[in-house]
Enzyme design. Structure first.
Site, mmCIF file in Angstrom:
data_model
loop_
_atom_site.group_PDB
_atom_site.id
_atom_site.type_symbol
_atom_site.label_atom_id
_atom_site.label_comp_id
_atom_site.label_asym_id
_atom_site.label_seq_id
_atom_site.Cartn_x
_atom_site.Cartn_y
_atom_site.Cartn_z
ATOM 1 N N HIS A 31 0.858 -1.185 0.000
ATOM 2 C CA HIS A 31 0.000 0.000 0.000
ATOM 3 C C HIS A 31 0.889 1.228 0.000
ATOM 4 O O HIS A 31 1.679 1.444 0.922
ATOM 5 C CB HIS A 31 -0.893 -0.015 1.243
ATOM 6 C CG HIS A 31 -1.766 1.198 1.358
ATOM 7 N ND1 HIS A 31 -2.734 1.510 0.433
ATOM 8 C CD2 HIS A 31 -1.808 2.179 2.291
ATOM 9 C CE1 HIS A 31 -3.335 2.630 0.788
ATOM 10 N NE2 HIS A 31 -2.785 3.056 1.922
ATOM 11 N N ARG A 68 18.331 13.854 12.563
ATOM 12 C CA ARG A 68 18.564 15.231 12.127
ATOM 13 C C ARG A 68 19.821 15.385 11.281
ATOM 14 O O ARG A 68 20.069 16.430 10.704
ATOM 15 C CB ARG A 68 18.647 16.156 13.346
ATOM 16 C CG ARG A 68 17.370 16.152 14.173
ATOM 17 C CD ARG A 68 17.424 17.129 15.321
ATOM 18 N NE ARG A 68 17.549 18.514 14.867
ATOM 19 C CZ ARG A 68 17.605 19.559 15.696
ATOM 20 N NH1 ARG A 68 17.580 19.366 17.004
ATOM 21 N NH2 ARG A 68 17.711 20.779 15.217
#
Length: 313
Positions: free
Chosen positions: A138, A243
């Site tokens: 999906h 990050r």
């Protein structure tokens, strides 16, 4: 259910069906093709009967030198209960003993005007694709700067809307909602859309749109190799997100590992631009340019210099 039957290759390669019509629905279970040269001499100890048997100039010429009794025996042994079919290349004349044996055992005998090597190569490629491991996921598959990006995430997170924005920015849609994946070879996953929903996008509140009709043929493509996964998830303030981008997460689909990045979703974030940059950054990494690694190396140098200055002071 069998993925490929003899009737499929007859249609695909426009083969002439000579005999054994009752067996055209026999399944083909392997992409390997057999050239039964040794078998023509009577050596059937290691006969790969479950393969398509391909007879070319060499095999037919040798069979013509056999006595009628020998030829009859060889052809009957070729037509086993599990043999999918026998193909004669170059449009050669087919021994009557083979036709009789094929009718008796319902083994299809087919003929092609193609040369033996060329037909063998084309048939092998066709069978490898058709018999390759497959799955469905999906998500939405988009070609972004030549990188096949599979966008995944929970229902309603914004996958189709992100894909629509990418299409508006000049990228190409491959599949929306359901992506069928074929592992052509180890390390290579090819994604495409089910025929029923090809070129279609479902946008909540708007409905189903035809991307090719709205944006033109250049906005879609039929299939694309999947290179990376962008997983969209609702922003969780308690979760620590990467990050720097030093550690690459991998996800296994079938037998192939794919790079995965997690993109937190919250108001104000332009997901299409983030995915564009991620695709370009992925290409740079493949060319040996890793911005995160360069940054950490520079940072380590600065820290080392600072420590040396403090020690000297």
């Amino acid at each position: 259910m069998a993925k490929v039957r003899v009737a499929d290759i007859i249609k695909q390669f426009n083969l002439e069906l000579i005999s054994g019509e009752e067996g055209i629905h026999r399944p083909i279970t392997t992409s390997d093709i057999s050239r039964p040269g040794l078998e023509m001499t009577g050596f059937f100890d290691y006969y790969p009967a479950d393969r398509i048997q391909l007879l070319g100039m060499t095999e037919i010429t040798f069979s013509n030198r056999l006595t009628p009794e020998e030829r009859k025996s060889r052809m009957e042994n070729l037509c086993s209960d599990i043999t999918p079919g026998i193909v004669i290349s170059r449009g050669l004349e087919i021994p009557s003993e083979l036709i009789e044996a094929s009718e008796e055992h319902s083994v299809p005998v087919m003929r092609t005007p193609m040369k033996t090597t060329r037909f063998s190569s084309r048939l092998t490629n066709y069978l490898e694709y058709k018999l390759a491991p497959t799955t469905a996921v999906h998500g939405v598959l988009v070609d972004v700067y030549g990188v096949g990006v599979l966008i995944t995430g929970k229902s309603g997170v914004g996958k189709s809307e992100t894909a629509l924005e990418l299409v508006k920015r000049g990228h190409r849609l491959v599949a929306d909602d359901c992506v069928e994946i074929v592992q052509e070879e180890e390390g290579s996953l090819i994604g495409h859309a089910p025929e029923l929903i090809e070129h279609l996008l479902e946008i909540r509140g708007l409905g189903i749109i035809n991307v090719m009709t709205l944006f033109g043929a250049g906005a879609v493509r039929s299939h694309k190799r999947i290179t990376m996964i962008a997983n969209l998830e609702i922003w969780d303030q308690h979760k620590q997100y990467d990050r720097l981008g030093l550690d690459e997460e991998k996800v296994k689909i079938l037998d192939t590992e794919i790079t995965k990045m997690t993109v937190p979703v919250r108001p104000g974030r332009n997901l299409a631009i983030i995915i564009e940059v991620a695709a370009m950054n992925y290409r740079l990494k493949n060319m040996g340019v890793n911005a995160a690694r360069q940054f950490t190396d520079k940072l380590a140098d600065v820290i080392e210099e600072h420590e040396q200055e403090n020690n000297q002071g």
